[in-house]
Scaffold this motif. Structure first.
Motif, PDB file in Angstrom:
ATOM      1  N   PRO A   2       7.323  18.840  -2.662  1.00  0.00           N
ATOM      2  CA  PRO A   2       7.335  17.582  -3.214  1.00  0.00           C
ATOM      3  C   PRO A   2       8.507  17.347  -4.115  1.00  0.00           C
ATOM      4  N   ARG A   5       7.543  13.904  -9.840  1.00  0.00           N
ATOM      5  CA  ARG A   5       6.432  13.289  -9.723  1.00  0.00           C
ATOM      6  C   ARG A   5       6.298  11.691  -9.944  1.00  0.00           C
ATOM      7  N   PRO A   6       6.208  10.760  -8.891  1.00  0.00           N
ATOM      8  CA  PRO A   6       6.322   9.356  -9.278  1.00  0.00           C
ATOM      9  C   PRO A   6       4.986   8.891  -9.805  1.00  0.00           C
ATOM     10  N   ARG A   7       4.773   8.067 -10.537  1.00  0.00           N
ATOM     11  CA  ARG A   7       3.795   7.519 -11.033  1.00  0.00           C
ATOM     12  C   ARG A   7       2.928   6.381 -10.236  1.00  0.00           C
ATOM     13  N   ALA A   8       1.716   6.378 -10.333  1.00  0.00           N
ATOM     14  CA  ALA A   8       0.788   5.527  -9.728  1.00  0.00           C
ATOM     15  C   ALA A   8       1.237   4.023 -10.247  1.00  0.00           C
ATOM     16  N   GLN A  12      -0.398  -0.460  -6.425  1.00  0.00           N
ATOM     17  CA  GLN A  12      -0.821   0.863  -5.415  1.00  0.00           C
ATOM     18  C   GLN A  12      -2.397   0.742  -5.385  1.00  0.00           C
ATOM     19  N   VAL A  13      -3.155   0.418  -6.506  1.00  0.00           N
ATOM     20  CA  VAL A  13      -4.506   0.671  -6.679  1.00  0.00           C
ATOM     21  C   VAL A  13      -5.378  -0.296  -6.629  1.00  0.00           C
ATOM     22  N   ALA A  15      -7.791  -2.913  -5.108  1.00  0.00           N
ATOM     23  CA  ALA A  15      -8.560  -2.838  -3.819  1.00  0.00           C
ATOM     24  C   ALA A  15      -8.742  -4.095  -3.073  1.00  0.00           C
ATOM     25  N   THR A  16      -9.168  -4.069  -1.672  1.00  0.00           N
ATOM     26  CA  THR A  16      -9.372  -5.142  -0.972  1.00  0.00           C
ATOM     27  C   THR A  16     -10.555  -6.266  -1.414  1.00  0.00           C
ATOM     28  N   HIS A  18     -13.836  -8.344  -1.180  1.00  0.00           N
ATOM     29  CA  HIS A  18     -14.973  -8.418  -0.405  1.00  0.00           C
ATOM     30  C   HIS A  18     -15.308  -9.834   0.128  1.00  0.00           C
TER      31      HIS A  18
ATOM     32  N   PRO B  72     -17.121  -2.204  -5.322  1.00  0.00           N
ATOM     33  CA  PRO B  72     -17.078  -1.929  -3.779  1.00  0.00           C
ATOM     34  C   PRO B  72     -17.001  -0.699  -3.867  1.00  0.00           C
ATOM     35  N   ARG B  74     -15.579   2.821  -2.599  1.00  0.00           N
ATOM     36  CA  ARG B  74     -13.887   3.194  -2.265  1.00  0.00           C
ATOM     37  C   ARG B  74     -14.043   4.570  -1.867  1.00  0.00           C
ATOM     38  N   ALA B  97     -13.285   0.517   0.746  1.00  0.00           N
ATOM     39  CA  ALA B  97     -11.995   0.174   0.269  1.00  0.00           C
ATOM     40  C   ALA B  97     -11.006   1.583   0.420  1.00  0.00           C
ATOM     41  N   PRO B 103       2.030  12.673  -2.486  1.00  0.00           N
ATOM     42  CA  PRO B 103       3.417  12.453  -3.125  1.00  0.00           C
ATOM     43  C   PRO B 103       4.551  12.913  -2.026  1.00  0.00           C
ATOM     44  N   LEU B 118      -1.244   2.979  -0.183  1.00  0.00           N
ATOM     45  CA  LEU B 118      -0.671   4.051  -0.065  1.00  0.00           C
ATOM     46  C   LEU B 118      -0.100   4.371  -1.609  1.00  0.00           C
ATOM     47  N   VAL B 119      -0.533   5.550  -2.163  1.00  0.00           N
ATOM     48  CA  VAL B 119       0.030   5.848  -3.489  1.00  0.00           C
ATOM     49  C   VAL B 119       0.758   7.402  -3.579  1.00  0.00           C
ATOM     50  N   THR B 120       2.023   7.318  -4.026  1.00  0.00           N
ATOM     51  CA  THR B 120       2.978   8.412  -3.809  1.00  0.00           C
ATOM     52  C   THR B 120       3.025   9.263  -4.848  1.00  0.00           C
ATOM     53  N   ALA B 121       2.023   9.021  -5.965  1.00  0.00           N
ATOM     54  CA  ALA B 121       2.093   9.734  -7.176  1.00  0.00           C
ATOM     55  C   ALA B 121       1.497  11.127  -6.720  1.00  0.00           C
ATOM     56  N   TRP B 122       1.806  12.000  -7.839  1.00  0.00           N
ATOM     57  CA  TRP B 122       1.048  13.470  -7.574  1.00  0.00           C
ATOM     58  C   TRP B 122      -0.501  13.223  -7.591  1.00  0.00           C
ATOM     59  N   ASP B 124      -3.255  14.151  -9.375  1.00  0.00           N
ATOM     60  CA  ASP B 124      -3.938  14.190 -10.472  1.00  0.00           C
ATOM     61  C   ASP B 124      -3.495  13.008 -11.224  1.00  0.00           C
ATOM     62  N   ASP B 125      -2.286  12.586 -11.137  1.00  0.00           N
ATOM     63  CA  ASP B 125      -1.701  11.117 -11.698  1.00  0.00           C
ATOM     64  C   ASP B 125      -2.530   9.894 -10.824  1.00  0.00           C
ATOM     65  N   ALA B 126      -2.553  10.238  -9.752  1.00  0.00           N
ATOM     66  CA  ALA B 126      -3.014   9.071  -9.047  1.00  0.00           C
ATOM     67  C   ALA B 126      -4.358   9.120  -9.135  1.00  0.00           C
ATOM     68  N   ALA B 129      -5.199   7.138 -12.364  1.00  0.00           N
ATOM     69  CA  ALA B 129      -4.892   5.540 -12.403  1.00  0.00           C
ATOM     70  C   ALA B 129      -5.936   4.993 -11.355  1.00  0.00           C
ATOM     71  N   LEU B 130      -6.623   5.747 -10.509  1.00  0.00           N
ATOM     72  CA  LEU B 130      -7.503   5.098  -9.646  1.00  0.00           C
ATOM     73  C   LEU B 130      -8.772   4.927 -10.288  1.00  0.00           C
TER      74      LEU B 130
END
Lengths: 122, 224
Positions: A2, A5-8, A12-13, A15-16, A18, B72, B74, B97, B103, B118-122, B124-126, B129-130
């Protein structure tokens, strides 16, 4: 391997949404436009029934509706009652089932029974 | 329903705040409540409705419809591998969901997972955030400790109702040892489902997905 490390990101988070949110949003939007609105909610079901308790349908004074409380077989009858409720009628519980001759006419053919609560959004 | 109550309900749902809409079916009352502020006679029924996520009617003394409005469900899938897509498909049909985390940009591509978040973070970071809550399941599928381990350590520190990890009995034992040495408490390790999935003799990616979702649902419904 890899890479860095890109950040989220927030996008990206997300949700869809309902189905139920769409129904509630439409009810609020119609109300905000000044239209009469009613909500129909599945209260209880017995036997075979396509939509579980808590399923909702929103309808406006023009008879336009979103959501569902059955597989489509009793929506017509529910909307008729909903129009009466939004015209000032009391909230009510409707019962549909195979043992009910009227319900059979509107076609709850799945063999189940269902109760629907109908209320105005006021 | 009063328009103000409808607005409150929509706000609770948008914020992911679990509430129960209580409707007295004789039309006498309607309000949002939680187990903390429900009328005493309804406290247990309100808690049950939220736990089971099923609308019920509480009959005494007058019928009250209790509709749970939970955040919801997930599913966070760590590892954009071949099992991820069938798992995403059947879990989406079951009402989850879906978010896929990986990554490795060669894996987590829109071409391989059209329409998926799609989340391309590492990992643990993802996961930070989630922010998995009690309505979230987390499954790691990468087979790579560099990716799975940080995801599992992060997931086991959250209220996620299910945390599972793909791998054999042997690799799972090694994983437990590694995570334990990495500071994860034994009680947290006991929450980890591994080897992941129900034993249904699954062989194909789709069958493995069925086995994993079966275990997730069994855990959610208290049947596991």
């Amino acid at each position: 391997m890899p890479g860095p490390r890109p950040r989220a990101t927030l996008a990206q988070v997300t949700a869809t949404a309902h189905d139920l949110d769409a129904v509630l949003a439409q009810a609020a939007a119609w109300r905000a436009e000044g239209l009469g609105v009613a909500l129909a909610t599945v209260v209880r079901t017995w036997g075979s029934s396509p939509r579980p308790a808590g399923s909702k349908l929103a309808v406006n004074q023009r008879g336009e509706f979103v959501g569902s409380v059955s597989g489509g077989c009793i929506e017509g009858a529910v909307i008729t009652e909903a129009l009466e409720v939004m015209a000032g009628g009391a909230p009510r519980v409707l019962a549909f089932g195979v043992s009910d001759a009227t319900a059979w006419e509107v076609g709850l053919a799945c063999g189940g029974k269902v109760e629907i609560f109908v209320e105005a959004v006021a | 329903m009063r328009a103000a109550l409808l607005a409150e309900l929509r706000a609770a749902r948008a914020a992911g705040r679990p509430v129960v809409l209580a409707t007295w079916l004789d039309g006498s009352d309607q309000r949002l409540c939680t187990p903390a502020d429900a009328p005493a006679a309804l406290t247990a029924a309100v808690a049950d409705a939220l736990r089971t996520d099923q609308a019920t009617v509480h009959d005494a003394p007058t019928p009250v419809l209790l509709e749970p409005h939970n955040p919801p469900l997930r599913l966070i899938i760590v590892g954009a591998v071949h099992v991820a897509e069938p798992l995403a498909q059947i879990a989406a049909v079951a009402g989850f969901a879906i978010t896929i985390v990986d990554p490795r940009r060669a894996f987590a591509t829109a071409a391989r997972f059209p329409g998926r978040a799609l989340v391309t973070a590492w990992p643990d970071d993802a996961l930070a955030a989630l922010a998995p809550d009690a309505r979230t399941a987390v499954v790691t599928l990468t087979h790579d400790p560099k990716l799975d381990d940080p995801a599992l350590i992060a997931a086991l520190a959250t209220p996620a109702f299910y945390v599972g990890c793909l791998g054999s009995t042997k690799t799972h034992a090694a994983r437990r040892t590694r995570l334990g040495e990495g500071g994860v408490a034994a009680a947290a390790l006991d929450r980890l489902h591994g080897p992941v999935g129900l034993r249904i003799g699954a062989r194909t990616p789709a069958e493995i997905a069925v086995s994993i979702l079966g275990e997730i649902v069994a855990t959610l419904r208290g049947a596991a």
